[in-house]
Scaffold this motif. Structure first.
Motif, PDB file in Angstrom:
ATOM      1  N   GLU A 167       3.630  -1.148  -0.990  1.00  0.00           N
ATOM      2  CA  GLU A 167       3.680  -0.397  -2.103  1.00  0.00           C
ATOM      3  C   GLU A 167       4.816   0.567  -2.431  1.00  0.00           C
ATOM      4  N   LEU A 168       5.588   0.904  -1.350  1.00  0.00           N
ATOM      5  CA  LEU A 168       6.846   1.671  -1.131  1.00  0.00           C
ATOM      6  C   LEU A 168       7.862   0.733  -1.839  1.00  0.00           C
ATOM      7  N   SER A 169       7.945  -0.771  -1.603  1.00  0.00           N
ATOM      8  CA  SER A 169       8.947  -1.442  -2.533  1.00  0.00           C
ATOM      9  C   SER A 169       8.544  -1.486  -3.868  1.00  0.00           C
ATOM     10  N   GLU A 170       7.572  -1.113  -4.211  1.00  0.00           N
ATOM     11  CA  GLU A 170       7.274  -0.974  -5.556  1.00  0.00           C
ATOM     12  C   GLU A 170       7.899   0.056  -6.325  1.00  0.00           C
ATOM     13  N   LEU A 171       8.498   1.043  -5.739  1.00  0.00           N
ATOM     14  CA  LEU A 171       9.091   2.229  -6.310  1.00  0.00           C
ATOM     15  C   LEU A 171      10.405   1.841  -6.570  1.00  0.00           C
ATOM     16  N   GLY A 172      11.009   0.946  -6.061  1.00  0.00           N
ATOM     17  CA  GLY A 172      12.290   0.132  -6.616  1.00  0.00           C
ATOM     18  C   GLY A 172      13.008  -0.312  -5.640  1.00  0.00           C
TER      19      GLY A 172
END
Length: 274
Positions: A167-172
């Motif tokens: 999910e955190l990687s989806e921040l960018g």
């Protein structure tokens, strides 16, 4: 020689932020260019402190660096003293980032399940936006939950950690590291590099160590720039942080305000050259 620009506060006394980044990155054989966001007499863990905000000076500093055509192999951030500074750092990244520049964001907002007093939801939202510019982010467990808008838990299992990392990687940021994870008598991190997950732990010491996150981030970034593979760089960062904590726990005169990382510098050099 490679060069890092690290943007964070400077405490005259207190082993954190630039006081940690400058010696560790330099000892790693990398030029460290500190861009201070504020100057403090001592860090905020003391009963009182003086702080001088440098928000208005940051554009002037950056203007001179640009005029002299200074380039950086990496740009990193630590504690940021306000929402307006986040916008200035975003501008700095846009101006100084090249195709090969690594951007490393440590989204400093809290620890041990509590946010620092000045951190608001609006600040956290701006921090999410800053993370979108990063190649690597390294929140601790408290900050990871805050970035995801979730309720803090101090004992997530490996399955939950993997979900959080994705999910955190989806921040960018392609690569995400969550620090400050406890496993019995050990402490360490969980990471995701866009393909693989890993967890790395070292022995936990029975001592409160302010500044360990800054130490970990400085070593991890330095090891990556020294050409270490990602998992090896994590092992070096965890190993050095644990070694510094061991020196701290063994010191009967240890100061309350930080880790005795200086004594562990020879160990860091050995790890980087192995």
């Amino acid at each position: 020689m490679k060069r890092i620009a690290t943007i964070q506060d400077f405490s005259c006394v207190g082993k954190c932020s630039l006081t940690v980044a400058l010696p560790i990155i330099s000892a790693s054989g990398i030029e460290c260019c500190g861009i201070p966001t504020a100057v403090l007499s001592n860090h905020t863990g003391f009963p009182s402190f003086y702080s001088h905000d440098l928000t208005e000076d940051i554009p002037r500093i950056c203007g001179q660096l640009s005029a002299h055509k200074i380039s950086f192999d990496a740009i990193s951030t630590g504690y940021i003293a306000g929402i307006s500074q986040i916008s200035l750092i975003e501008k700095f990244i846009r101006e100084f980032r090249s195709e090969s520049t690594l951007v490393f964001i440590d989204p400093v907002m809290g620890d041990y399940g509590r946010l620092y007093s000045q951190i608001t939801e609006r600040y956290a939202e701006k921090m999410r936006g800053l993370c979108a510019h990063a190649d690597i982010i390294s929140p601790n467990l408290t900050e990871a939950y805050m970035l995801l808008g979730k309720t803090y838990r101090d004992d997530p299992d490996s399955v939950e950690l993997r979900d959080m990392l994705k999910e955190l990687s989806e921040l960018g940021a392609k690569t995400v590291v969550i620090t400050g994870i406890l496993r019995g008598g050990d402490i360490g991190c969980a990471a995701f590099d866009g393909n693989d997950f890993c967890e790395v732990y070292g022995e936990r010491q029975d001592v409160f160590c302010s500044g360990t996150g800054d130490i970990f981030a400085s070593v991890l970034l330095s090891a990556i720039l020294r050409g270490k593979g990602f998992e090896k760089a994590l092992e070096i960062a965890v190993g050095f942080t644990a070694e510094a904590a061991r020196f701290t726990a063994a010191d009967p005169d240890r100061p309350f305000y930080g880790v005795n990382f200086e004594q562990a510098i020879p160990y860091l050099i050995k790890l980087l050259e192995s």
